[in-house]
Design a protein around this motif. Structure first.
Motif, mmCIF file in Angstrom:
data_model
loop_
_atom_site.group_PDB
_atom_site.id
_atom_site.type_symbol
_atom_site.label_atom_id
_atom_site.label_comp_id
_atom_site.label_asym_id
_atom_site.label_seq_id
_atom_site.Cartn_x
_atom_site.Cartn_y
_atom_site.Cartn_z
ATOM 1 N N ILE A 42 -10.738 -26.459 -56.004
ATOM 2 C CA ILE A 42 -11.076 -27.126 -54.745
ATOM 3 C C ILE A 42 -10.661 -26.170 -53.621
ATOM 4 C CG2 ILE A 42 -10.653 -29.124 -53.272
ATOM 5 C CD1 ILE A 42 -9.871 -30.645 -55.879
ATOM 6 N N PRO A 43 -11.576 -25.809 -52.718
ATOM 7 C CA PRO A 43 -11.242 -24.846 -51.662
ATOM 8 C C PRO A 43 -10.096 -25.323 -50.764
ATOM 9 C CG PRO A 43 -13.599 -25.320 -51.676
ATOM 10 C CD PRO A 43 -12.945 -26.273 -52.614
ATOM 11 N N ARG A 44 -9.296 -24.360 -50.315
ATOM 12 C CA ARG A 44 -8.194 -24.665 -49.399
ATOM 13 C C ARG A 44 -8.757 -25.231 -48.104
ATOM 14 N NH1 ARG A 44 -3.526 -20.781 -46.701
ATOM 15 N NH2 ARG A 44 -4.283 -21.283 -44.637
ATOM 16 N N SER A 45 -8.122 -26.271 -47.603
ATOM 17 C CA SER A 45 -8.497 -26.892 -46.334
ATOM 18 C C SER A 45 -7.243 -27.519 -45.741
ATOM 19 C CB SER A 45 -9.573 -27.954 -46.542
ATOM 20 O OG SER A 45 -9.846 -28.609 -45.314
ATOM 21 N N ILE A 46 -6.578 -26.750 -44.862
ATOM 22 C CA ILE A 46 -5.360 -27.259 -44.234
ATOM 23 C C ILE A 46 -5.411 -27.040 -42.728
ATOM 24 C CG2 ILE A 46 -3.960 -26.748 -46.287
ATOM 25 C CD1 ILE A 46 -2.664 -24.451 -44.647
ATOM 26 N N ILE A 47 -4.588 -27.797 -42.020
ATOM 27 C CA ILE A 47 -4.304 -27.485 -40.623
ATOM 28 C C ILE A 47 -3.326 -26.323 -40.706
ATOM 29 C CG2 ILE A 47 -3.220 -28.299 -38.494
ATOM 30 C CD1 ILE A 47 -5.832 -29.754 -39.041
ATOM 31 N N ASN A 48 -3.725 -25.150 -40.212
ATOM 32 C CA ASN A 48 -2.889 -23.962 -40.403
ATOM 33 C C ASN A 48 -2.044 -23.592 -39.197
ATOM 34 O OD1 ASN A 48 -4.613 -22.325 -38.664
ATOM 35 N ND2 ASN A 48 -6.048 -22.306 -40.363
ATOM 36 N N ARG A 49 -2.285 -24.257 -38.051
ATOM 37 C CA ARG A 49 -1.499 -23.948 -36.851
ATOM 38 C C ARG A 49 -1.490 -25.150 -35.923
ATOM 39 N NH1 ARG A 49 -2.993 -19.640 -32.275
ATOM 40 N NH2 ARG A 49 -0.986 -19.598 -31.198
ATOM 41 N N PHE A 50 -0.341 -25.374 -35.283
ATOM 42 C CA PHE A 50 -0.172 -26.464 -34.317
ATOM 43 C C PHE A 50 0.502 -25.881 -33.085
ATOM 44 C CE2 PHE A 50 2.797 -29.977 -32.913
ATOM 45 C CZ PHE A 50 1.839 -30.697 -32.242
ATOM 46 N N VAL A 51 -0.117 -26.092 -31.924
ATOM 47 C CA VAL A 51 0.388 -25.521 -30.674
ATOM 48 C C VAL A 51 0.490 -26.625 -29.624
ATOM 49 C CG1 VAL A 51 -0.076 -23.858 -28.823
ATOM 50 C CG2 VAL A 51 -0.717 -23.312 -31.174
ATOM 51 N N VAL A 52 1.591 -26.597 -28.848
ATOM 52 C CA VAL A 52 1.753 -27.514 -27.727
ATOM 53 C C VAL A 52 2.060 -26.687 -26.488
ATOM 54 C CG1 VAL A 52 3.045 -29.461 -26.768
ATOM 55 C CG2 VAL A 52 2.660 -29.322 -29.236
ATOM 56 N N ASP A 53 1.319 -26.958 -25.418
ATOM 57 C CA ASP A 53 1.558 -26.311 -24.124
ATOM 58 C C ASP A 53 1.819 -27.382 -23.082
ATOM 59 O OD1 ASP A 53 1.054 -23.650 -25.020
ATOM 60 O OD2 ASP A 53 -1.097 -24.034 -24.895
ATOM 61 N N PHE A 54 2.664 -27.061 -22.099
ATOM 62 C CA PHE A 54 2.915 -27.952 -20.973
ATOM 63 C C PHE A 54 2.573 -27.191 -19.707
ATOM 64 C CE2 PHE A 54 5.681 -29.766 -17.632
ATOM 65 C CZ PHE A 54 5.166 -31.057 -17.629
ATOM 66 N N ASN A 55 1.567 -27.668 -18.984
ATOM 67 C CA ASN A 55 1.083 -26.996 -17.773
ATOM 68 C C ASN A 55 0.831 -25.508 -18.025
ATOM 69 O OD1 ASN A 55 1.163 -29.393 -16.372
ATOM 70 N ND2 ASN A 55 3.128 -28.985 -15.403
ATOM 71 N N GLY A 56 0.236 -25.196 -19.169
ATOM 72 C CA GLY A 56 -0.117 -23.830 -19.494
ATOM 73 C C GLY A 56 1.000 -22.989 -20.103
ATOM 74 N N GLU A 57 2.206 -23.532 -20.213
ATOM 75 C CA GLU A 57 3.346 -22.803 -20.788
ATOM 76 C C GLU A 57 3.610 -23.312 -22.203
ATOM 77 O OE1 GLU A 57 8.077 -22.261 -19.913
ATOM 78 O OE2 GLU A 57 6.733 -22.421 -18.199
ATOM 79 N N ASN A 58 3.760 -22.380 -23.143
ATOM 80 C CA ASN A 58 3.949 -22.752 -24.546
ATOM 81 C C ASN A 58 5.270 -23.483 -24.758
ATOM 82 O OD1 ASN A 58 4.955 -21.698 -27.529
ATOM 83 N ND2 ASN A 58 2.849 -22.380 -27.409
ATOM 84 N N VAL A 59 5.202 -24.600 -25.494
ATOM 85 C CA VAL A 59 6.377 -25.396 -25.848
ATOM 86 C C VAL A 59 6.716 -25.197 -27.316
ATOM 87 C CG1 VAL A 59 7.299 -27.744 -26.036
ATOM 88 C CG2 VAL A 59 5.847 -27.125 -24.092
ATOM 89 N N ILE A 60 5.691 -25.233 -28.167
ATOM 90 C CA ILE A 60 5.899 -25.084 -29.605
ATOM 91 C C ILE A 60 4.642 -24.454 -30.214
ATOM 92 C CG2 ILE A 60 5.090 -27.406 -30.152
ATOM 93 C CD1 ILE A 60 7.207 -27.572 -32.326
ATOM 94 N N ASP A 61 4.860 -23.593 -31.215
ATOM 95 C CA ASP A 61 3.757 -22.939 -31.919
ATOM 96 C C ASP A 61 4.180 -22.833 -33.383
ATOM 97 O OD1 ASP A 61 1.701 -21.333 -32.898
ATOM 98 O OD2 ASP A 61 1.700 -20.016 -31.146
#
Length: 108
Positions: A44-63
């Motif tokens: 069964i082919p791989r299918s995952i969420i591979n990245r999660f990013v959160v920005d606040f007013n254009g500034e990175n909070v979590i990656d």
């Protein structure tokens, strides 16, 4: 685009400047590791969420980079300090190239 994928985000509607707030996110996704076989013995082919990013007013909070061992329906809970009113932008990246986004505003 994977079927049935639904992001959910919980952010307080307001906070005082400088407050640490708790943010909760969950995305409904089957998360196939690419290591299982179907009934006919085909991988069964791989299918995952591979990245999660959160920005606040254009500034990175979590990656966060995710690997195949991540569970189905990944859930994240974290704290962020809110310096001013603005928008949190949540972005999930899928192996198939799909991008899922959600935006939540917070008042100060």
């Amino acid at each position: 685009m994977a079927s049935g994928v639904k992001p959910r985000v919980k952010v307080p509607k307001s906070a005082s400047a400088g407050d640490a707030i708790t943010i909760k996110t969950l995305i409904s996704h089957k998360m196939e590791s690419g290591q299982r076989k179907d009934g006919d013995g085909n991988t069964i082919p791989r299918s995952i969420i591979n990245r999660f990013v959160v920005d606040f007013n254009g500034e990175n909070v979590i990656d966060v980079k995710m690997e195949p061992a991540i569970s189905t329906n990944p859930y994240f809970e974290f704290e962020a300090t809110v310096p001013a009113a603005g928008d949190f932008k949540f972005t999930w990246y899928d192996d198939d190239g799909s991008v899922y986004e959600e935006t939540k505003s917070i008042a100060v």
